[in-house]
Design an enzyme around this catalytic site. Structure first.
Site, mmCIF file in Angstrom:
data_model
loop_
_atom_site.group_PDB
_atom_site.id
_atom_site.type_symbol
_atom_site.label_atom_id
_atom_site.label_comp_id
_atom_site.label_asym_id
_atom_site.label_seq_id
_atom_site.Cartn_x
_atom_site.Cartn_y
_atom_site.Cartn_z
ATOM 1 N N HIS A 58 -5.205 4.072 -2.903
ATOM 2 C CA HIS A 58 -6.307 3.546 -3.855
ATOM 3 C C HIS A 58 -7.438 4.283 -3.983
ATOM 4 C CE1 HIS A 58 -8.934 0.483 -5.423
ATOM 5 N NE2 HIS A 58 -9.950 0.630 -4.430
ATOM 6 N N GLU A 77 -19.886 -11.370 -8.982
ATOM 7 C CA GLU A 77 -19.733 -10.381 -10.018
ATOM 8 C C GLU A 77 -19.990 -10.994 -11.576
ATOM 9 O OE1 GLU A 77 -16.778 -7.213 -9.301
ATOM 10 O OE2 GLU A 77 -16.439 -7.247 -11.636
ATOM 11 N N HIS A 112 -7.145 1.781 -11.255
ATOM 12 C CA HIS A 112 -6.219 0.501 -11.162
ATOM 13 C C HIS A 112 -5.067 1.024 -12.187
ATOM 14 C CE1 HIS A 112 -9.109 -2.715 -9.379
ATOM 15 N NE2 HIS A 112 -8.896 -1.742 -8.420
ATOM 16 N N GLU A 138 -14.703 6.382 -1.930
ATOM 17 C CA GLU A 138 -15.596 4.938 -2.124
ATOM 18 C C GLU A 138 -16.992 5.172 -1.554
ATOM 19 O OE1 GLU A 138 -14.610 2.383 -4.072
ATOM 20 O OE2 GLU A 138 -12.499 1.829 -3.445
ATOM 21 N N LYS A 154 -23.729 -1.581 -0.724
ATOM 22 C CA LYS A 154 -22.782 -2.671 -0.983
ATOM 23 C C LYS A 154 -23.609 -3.960 -0.629
ATOM 24 C CE LYS A 154 -18.292 -4.658 -1.454
ATOM 25 N NZ LYS A 154 -17.122 -4.315 -1.504
ATOM 26 N N ASN A 166 -17.270 -0.918 -9.221
ATOM 27 C CA ASN A 166 -16.006 -0.756 -9.918
ATOM 28 C C ASN A 166 -15.914 0.688 -10.515
ATOM 29 O OD1 ASN A 166 -14.842 -2.815 -8.901
ATOM 30 N ND2 ASN A 166 -15.639 -4.257 -10.324
ATOM 31 N N LYS A 216 -14.670 -10.140 -1.640
ATOM 32 C CA LYS A 216 -13.603 -10.155 -2.412
ATOM 33 C C LYS A 216 -12.010 -10.090 -1.722
ATOM 34 C CE LYS A 216 -15.345 -8.072 -6.415
ATOM 35 N NZ LYS A 216 -15.286 -6.759 -7.564
ATOM 36 N N ARG A 245 -7.343 -25.038 2.369
ATOM 37 C CA ARG A 245 -8.501 -25.268 1.311
ATOM 38 C C ARG A 245 -9.534 -24.312 1.971
ATOM 39 N NH1 ARG A 245 -7.321 -30.679 0.392
ATOM 40 N NH2 ARG A 245 -6.012 -30.870 -1.404
ATOM 41 N N ARG A 304 -22.663 -6.202 -10.005
ATOM 42 C CA ARG A 304 -21.716 -6.084 -8.909
ATOM 43 C C ARG A 304 -20.530 -5.273 -9.634
ATOM 44 N NH1 ARG A 304 -18.820 -9.463 -3.986
ATOM 45 N NH2 ARG A 304 -17.361 -8.042 -3.427
ATOM 46 N N HIS A 343 -12.740 2.360 -11.069
ATOM 47 C CA HIS A 343 -11.522 1.466 -10.710
ATOM 48 C C HIS A 343 -10.728 1.067 -11.983
ATOM 49 C CE1 HIS A 343 -13.593 1.549 -6.994
ATOM 50 N NE2 HIS A 343 -12.990 0.648 -6.492
HETATM 51 P P1 NAD Z 1 -4.559 0.369 3.783
HETATM 52 O O1 NAD Z 1 -5.066 -0.957 4.291
HETATM 53 O O2 NAD Z 1 -3.185 0.293 3.321
HETATM 54 O O3 NAD Z 1 -4.531 1.377 5.180
HETATM 55 C C1 NAD Z 1 -4.099 2.745 5.069
HETATM 56 C C2 NAD Z 1 -2.791 2.995 5.993
HETATM 57 O O4 NAD Z 1 -3.680 3.099 7.164
HETATM 58 C C3 NAD Z 1 -1.904 2.121 6.038
HETATM 59 O O5 NAD Z 1 -0.771 2.537 6.497
HETATM 60 C C4 NAD Z 1 -2.619 1.322 7.552
HETATM 61 O O6 NAD Z 1 -1.671 0.728 8.194
HETATM 62 C C5 NAD Z 1 -2.988 2.567 8.518
HETATM 63 N N1 NAD Z 1 -4.061 2.386 9.164
HETATM 64 C C6 NAD Z 1 -5.222 1.438 9.092
HETATM 65 N N2 NAD Z 1 -6.004 1.600 10.076
HETATM 66 C C7 NAD Z 1 -5.571 2.759 10.855
HETATM 67 C C8 NAD Z 1 -5.864 3.357 11.984
HETATM 68 N N3 NAD Z 1 -7.056 3.242 12.764
HETATM 69 N N4 NAD Z 1 -5.202 4.498 12.573
HETATM 70 C C9 NAD Z 1 -4.026 4.700 11.729
HETATM 71 N N5 NAD Z 1 -3.640 3.972 10.671
HETATM 72 C C10 NAD Z 1 -4.382 3.062 10.156
HETATM 73 O O7 NAD Z 1 -5.602 1.071 2.937
HETATM 74 P P2 NAD Z 1 -7.059 1.169 2.773
HETATM 75 O O8 NAD Z 1 -7.409 2.286 1.836
HETATM 76 O O9 NAD Z 1 -7.770 0.702 3.883
HETATM 77 O O10 NAD Z 1 -7.332 -0.071 1.949
HETATM 78 C C11 NAD Z 1 -6.940 -0.130 0.263
HETATM 79 C C12 NAD Z 1 -6.911 -1.487 -0.389
HETATM 80 O O11 NAD Z 1 -8.360 -2.225 -0.264
HETATM 81 C C13 NAD Z 1 -6.360 -1.694 -1.523
HETATM 82 O O12 NAD Z 1 -5.496 -2.778 -1.741
HETATM 83 C C14 NAD Z 1 -7.722 -2.033 -2.546
HETATM 84 O O13 NAD Z 1 -7.469 -2.586 -3.544
HETATM 85 C C15 NAD Z 1 -8.576 -2.890 -1.375
HETATM 86 N N6 NAD Z 1 -9.856 -2.641 -1.847
HETATM 87 C C16 NAD Z 1 -10.453 -4.168 -1.637
HETATM 88 C C17 NAD Z 1 -11.993 -3.894 -1.846
HETATM 89 C C18 NAD Z 1 -12.649 -5.323 -1.793
HETATM 90 O O14 NAD Z 1 -13.704 -5.339 -2.111
HETATM 91 N N7 NAD Z 1 -12.085 -6.359 -1.340
HETATM 92 C C19 NAD Z 1 -12.613 -2.786 -2.064
HETATM 93 C C20 NAD Z 1 -12.193 -1.549 -2.315
HETATM 94 C C21 NAD Z 1 -10.608 -1.582 -1.934
HETATM 95 N N1 GLY Z 2 -15.281 -3.258 -4.287
HETATM 96 C C1 GLY Z 2 -15.788 -3.711 -5.447
HETATM 97 C C2 GLY Z 2 -16.456 -5.057 -5.086
HETATM 98 O O1 GLY Z 2 -16.626 -5.375 -3.849
HETATM 99 O O2 GLY Z 2 -17.152 -5.663 -6.008
#
Ligand code: NAD
Ligand code: GLY
Length: 362
Positions: free
Chosen positions: A264, A236, A251, A184, A226, A244, A142, A120, A240, A247
């Site tokens: 992404h 949100e 998406h 982003e 942010k 997006n 998030k 939890r 907030r 997005h």
């Molecule tokens: P990712 O986590 O898949 O990383 C991209 C690639 O780079 C992967 O293969 C990873 O292993 C590799 N990698 C990571 N760090 C590295 C480094 N320093 N050196 C070499 N390789 C490295 O992708 P991302 O773009 O970081 O994140 C995308 C995800 O984030 C999506 O799932 C998206 O939905 C999510 N997201 C979430 C929020 C939120 O607010 N929570 C906001 C934006 C995006």
């Molecule tokens: N990436 C959108 C949010 O954090 O609200």
């Protein structure tokens, strides 16, 4: 080191941005309830950086375990999440143990969700290693996994205790990933920070050349934007949703193409152009501003044109969006650069026309 605070009362936390931060066991240790952590990473990032984090924790007398997951957006799902729970339960990890997410946004989102739900709720720390995760996903709480019917559809709000963004880790990031993260960064300029957008137009070549000072500035400015939004609207219910931009379209691209096919950030870039095109059709955005938006994405080398899924398929996929309210699709649109609004009354014919235009002509 640049630092800022996400002032959310009892859930407040610091974001530190700088060089060599993954070696700072003192910073990690400073937020721990008990000196015990589980580092969760993937099979790409762990070989690069896990040993350094482990050494830093040893130096700070923090006990640690490492869990390594398969890499990639295609693994941001229930079965990978269960691997985390298997490891935590198998090692009888207690509620006072802190999880450390070491990796990009996929790891951060999944570890955050595991932390939100394991027994939890347990504390967690974000150590983001991609540009995208340093400017966006590690901040704001998030957390989620994907469902075959929709991106990030299963999740929770759960704030981290600390965000450590080590700019040096970006040295090993593939170029395509750096460019995807830039989508982003540009987003903050578009939705609420016109001066930052101006700065990005002038400094984009420094950023793409991984100039450390330029990156530090852009990451801090992005996190500041942010944090301000998250402080105003943590869960949100209003403003907030502006984060997006692009997005809802993006998406649809990610889900429609199969997770991991488009990055992404790439999907957000093509989606932001669709949102800009729709805004232009509604008479809100000038041709000049649309061209600036198109041009900066082009300079970064991001895909401008969406995949030709057909407007009908886009609309079907977009109907699963979390911003849909009483069946109404609410989109983030632009009244200018630095000025975004949420709008639920865009005519479907205009949305379809903007999608078709951006899949064929942009
Ligand atoms: P990712 O986590 O898949 O990383 C991209 C690639 O780079 C992967 O293969 C990873 O292993 C590799 N990698 C990571 N760090 C590295 C480094 N320093 N050196 C070499 N390789 C490295 O992708 P991302 O773009 O970081 O994140 C995308 C995800 O984030 C999506 O799932 C998206 O939905 C999510 N997201 C979430 C929020 C939120 O607010 N929570 C906001 C934006 C995006
Ligand atoms: N990436 C959108 C949010 O954090 O609200």
């Amino acid at each position: 080191m640049r630092s800022l605070n996400v002032a959310l009362d009892e859930r407040a936390y610091d974001i530190h941005i700088g060089r060599g931060l993954i070696d700072r066991g003192d910073l990690l240790s400073s937020v721990l309830k008990r000196k015990r952590v589980v580092i969760i990473s993937n099979d790409v990032v762990a070989p690069l950086y896990a040993a350094r984090v482990q050494q830093a924790l040893d130096a700070a007398s923090v006990a640690h375990r490492l869990v390594v997951l398969p890499d990639g957006e295609a693994h941001k799902d229930w079965s990978t999440l269960n691997l985390i729970f298997d490891a935590l339960l198998g090692a009888r990890v207690e509620r006072s143990t802190t999880l450390i997410a070491l990796g990009g946004g996929v790891i951060g989102d999944m570890v955050g969700f595991a932390a939100a739900t394991y027994q939890r709720g347990v504390p967690f720390i974000q150590v983001p290693t991609t540009l995208l995760s340093q400017v966006d996903s590690s901040v704001g709480g998030k957390t989620a996994i994907n469902h075959p019917l929709g991106k990030n559809m299963i999740g929770a709000f759960h704030q981290p205790r600390l965000v450590l963004a080590d700019i040096d880790t970006l040295d090993t990031l593939p170029d395509r990933e750096l460019r995807a993260g830039m989508a982003e960064v540009i987003k903050y300029g578009l939705i609420r920070d016109r001066l930052f957008f101006d700065w990005l137009e002038v400094n984009m070549s420094r950023l793409l050349a991984r100039d450390a000072d330029a990156l530090a500035f852009a990451i801090e400015r992005s996190c500041r934007n942010k944090a301000e939004v998250v402080i105003e609207d943590e869960t949100e219910t209003g403003v907030r949703a502006l984060l997006n931009l692009g997005h809802t379209f993006g998406h649809a691209i990610e889900t429609g193409m199969g997770y991991g096919e488009w990055l992404h950030g790439e999907a957000v870039a093509a989606g932001s152009l669709m949102a800009a095109e729709l805004s232009r059709r509604l008479g809100w955005l000038t041709d000049g501003d649309f061209e600036r938006i198109r041009r900066i994405h082009e300079v970064v080398g991001l895909p401008l044109r969406g995949p030709a899924l057909g407007a009908g398929r886009y609309l079907e996929l977009m109907s699963h969006d979390k911003k849909v309210d009483a069946g109404k699709l609410r989109l983030v649109l632009l009244r200018g650069i630095g000025d975004a609004v949420i709008w639920g009354d865009a005519p479907v014919a205009d949305i379809s026309a903007a999608i078709e235009y951006c899949c064929e002509h942009v």
